[in-house]
Design an enzyme around this catalytic site. Structure first.
Site, PDB file in Angstrom:
ATOM      1  N   GLY A  95      -6.601  -3.451   7.408  1.00  0.00           N
ATOM      2  CA  GLY A  95      -7.551  -2.344   7.447  1.00  0.00           C
ATOM      3  C   GLY A  95      -8.529  -2.404   8.600  1.00  0.00           C
ATOM      4  O   GLY A  95      -8.840  -1.382   9.229  1.00  0.00           O
TER       5      GLY A  95
ATOM      6  N   THR B 129      -0.752   1.756   7.089  1.00  0.00           N
ATOM      7  CA  THR B 129      -0.820   0.537   6.287  1.00  0.00           C
ATOM      8  C   THR B 129      -0.959  -0.655   7.226  1.00  0.00           C
ATOM      9  O   THR B 129      -0.657  -0.557   8.411  1.00  0.00           O
ATOM     10  CB  THR B 129       0.444   0.396   5.403  1.00  0.00           C
ATOM     11  OG1 THR B 129       0.304  -0.774   4.581  1.00  0.00           O
ATOM     12  CG2 THR B 129       1.708   0.256   6.224  1.00  0.00           C
TER      13      THR B 129
ATOM     14  N   ARG C  64     -15.453  -5.049  -0.269  1.00  0.00           N
ATOM     15  CA  ARG C  64     -14.833  -4.702   1.020  1.00  0.00           C
ATOM     16  C   ARG C  64     -14.080  -3.364   0.908  1.00  0.00           C
ATOM     17  O   ARG C  64     -13.359  -3.112  -0.047  1.00  0.00           O
ATOM     18  CB  ARG C  64     -13.871  -5.817   1.426  1.00  0.00           C
ATOM     19  CG  ARG C  64     -13.083  -5.581   2.727  1.00  0.00           C
ATOM     20  CD  ARG C  64     -11.711  -5.017   2.451  1.00  0.00           C
ATOM     21  NE  ARG C  64     -10.853  -5.023   3.637  1.00  0.00           N
ATOM     22  CZ  ARG C  64      -9.662  -4.431   3.690  1.00  0.00           C
ATOM     23  NH1 ARG C  64      -9.192  -3.798   2.637  1.00  0.00           N
ATOM     24  NH2 ARG C  64      -8.945  -4.485   4.779  1.00  0.00           N
ATOM     25  N   ILE C  65     -14.260  -2.530   1.908  1.00  0.00           N
ATOM     26  CA  ILE C  65     -13.545  -1.251   1.969  1.00  0.00           C
ATOM     27  C   ILE C  65     -12.611  -1.294   3.176  1.00  0.00           C
ATOM     28  O   ILE C  65     -13.014  -1.708   4.268  1.00  0.00           O
ATOM     29  CB  ILE C  65     -14.551  -0.082   2.068  1.00  0.00           C
ATOM     30  CG1 ILE C  65     -15.296   0.052   0.723  1.00  0.00           C
ATOM     31  CG2 ILE C  65     -13.853   1.222   2.442  1.00  0.00           C
ATOM     32  CD1 ILE C  65     -16.466   1.012   0.743  1.00  0.00           C
ATOM     33  N   GLY C  66     -11.379  -0.890   2.984  1.00  0.00           N
ATOM     34  CA  GLY C  66     -10.392  -0.914   4.072  1.00  0.00           C
ATOM     35  C   GLY C  66     -10.236   0.439   4.737  1.00  0.00           C
ATOM     36  O   GLY C  66     -11.088   1.325   4.623  1.00  0.00           O
TER      37      GLY C  66
ATOM     38  N   THR D 154       0.874  -1.174   0.000  1.00  0.00           N
ATOM     39  CA  THR D 154       0.000   0.000   0.000  1.00  0.00           C
ATOM     40  C   THR D 154       0.906   1.217   0.000  1.00  0.00           C
ATOM     41  O   THR D 154       1.922   1.229   0.692  1.00  0.00           O
ATOM     42  CB  THR D 154      -0.886   0.002   1.262  1.00  0.00           C
ATOM     43  OG1 THR D 154      -1.918  -0.940   1.081  1.00  0.00           O
ATOM     44  CG2 THR D 154      -1.493   1.362   1.549  1.00  0.00           C
TER      45      THR D 154
HETATM   46  N1  ASP Z   1      -4.493  -1.206   4.783  1.00  0.00           N
HETATM   47  C1  ASP Z   1      -4.823  -1.820   3.519  1.00  0.00           C
HETATM   48  C2  ASP Z   1      -6.203  -2.420   3.617  1.00  0.00           C
HETATM   49  O1  ASP Z   1      -6.532  -3.040   4.603  1.00  0.00           O
HETATM   50  C3  ASP Z   1      -3.862  -2.877   3.095  1.00  0.00           C
HETATM   51  C4  ASP Z   1      -2.401  -2.555   3.255  1.00  0.00           C
HETATM   52  O2  ASP Z   1      -2.044  -1.564   3.862  1.00  0.00           O
HETATM   53  O3  ASP Z   1      -1.564  -3.312   2.760  1.00  0.00           O
HETATM   54  O4  ASP Z   1      -6.951  -2.292   2.676  1.00  0.00           O
END
Ligand code: ASP
Length: 274
Positions: free
Chosen positions: A196, A193, A171-173, A143
């Site tokens: 989520g 990051t 799905r929303i993070g 990310t």
């Molecule tokens: N935080 C992001 C999510 O959960 C994934 C990531 O940071 O790698 O969508």
């Protein structure tokens, strides 16, 4: 660094297939890409967020247009795609543009292991090597987030992601959620990051700013506290304060990170600093 320049930095990372954003995004359980991004200006608290993008080449640019050209904060799925068309931003002919062989392989491994989300706690330099997911390899850890301060003390943040590999469609993070994965005000700018769901439950990015404002903690103390309050192995962040302090804590085994200043200082890392 003005907001345009720094938004271009995130676009570069979105265009690089080695990161989990734009081209190279993690795949949903159905093998497609649904991207999200968020941008926030600390002084004005103006912000823009997008989710569920399937064709927009640079999600961060669309988030910026949401911020600059609409009275809203957050657009998602068909409405966001329609807004992209209306604004004439670059789109790909098909979702296939974003899909890389590495991410097809990662999805296959996750489905075989019957896991929906990567277990960050199990990762070590050795296991990463074994999984062929080292620094320039798989995109689960990529990310992209950027925080910046200019010489006037203006703070800003931007985050862009494909989300978690093998995520449920729709799905929303944390990334597009203001105060969870992304937040900036006049005190600090934060981009997170990790998993989520943990970051949303912990309102991680906003907590950093709140701890500084209400408890008088330094950026470093506040960020360490916010990350430390999430379950082990689930979160990391990059942050900068109005005073120019930078911190990049994580409770995962590693986190790709880098920092640069105008006077030539630079720092880059993946594993915890010694
Ligand atoms: N935080 C992001 C999510 O959960 C994934 C990531 O940071 O790698 O969508």
């Amino acid at each position: 660094m003005n907001m345009l320049v720094w938004c271009l930095e995130v676009r570069e990372l979105e265009n690089n297939p080695h990161f989990n954003a734009g081209r190279g995004s993690a795949l949903t359980s159905q093998g497609r890409v649904e991207m999200e991004a968020c941008i926030m200006d600390g002084i004005t608290k103006k912000c823009g967020a997008v989710s569920g993008l399937k064709t927009v080449v640079n999600p961060i640019s669309l988030a910026r247009l949401v911020m600059d050209k609409t009275p809203y904060v957050y657009l998602a799925f068909d409405g966001a795609e329609a807004f992209a068309m209306e604004q004439g931003v670059e789109t790909a002919d098909s979702n296939d543009h974003f899909i890389t062989p590495e991410n097809i392989e990662i999805l296959k491994q996750e489905k075989e292991a019957n896991i929906t989300q990567l277990d960050f706690t199990q990762l070590t330099p050795k296991s990463l090597k074994k999984k062929k997911l080292a620094a320039n390899g798989g995109s689960q850890f990529g990310t992209v987030g950027c925080v910046a301060i200019d010489n006037q003390g203006n703070l800003a943040t931007a985050t862009s992601t494909g989300g978690m590999p093998n995520k449920m469609v729709g799905r929303i993070g944390d990334t597009p959620i203001i105060g969870a994965g992304t937040y900036a005000n006049t005190i600090c700018a934060v981009s997170a990051t990790g998993k989520g769901e943990s970051i949303i439950r912990g309102t991680v990015a906003r907590d950093v700013a709140a701890l500084m404002e209400f408890k008088g903690l330094s950026l470093k103390e506040a960020a360490a506290y916010a990350v430390g309050s999430t379950p082990i192995g689930t979160a990391g962040l990059v942050a900068v304060s109005a005073g120019g302090e930078v911190t990049m804590p994580f409770n995962t085994p590693g986190m790709f990170r880098a920092c640069a200043t105008e006077d030539g200082y630079s720092e880059i890392g993946l594993w915890p600093s010694m």
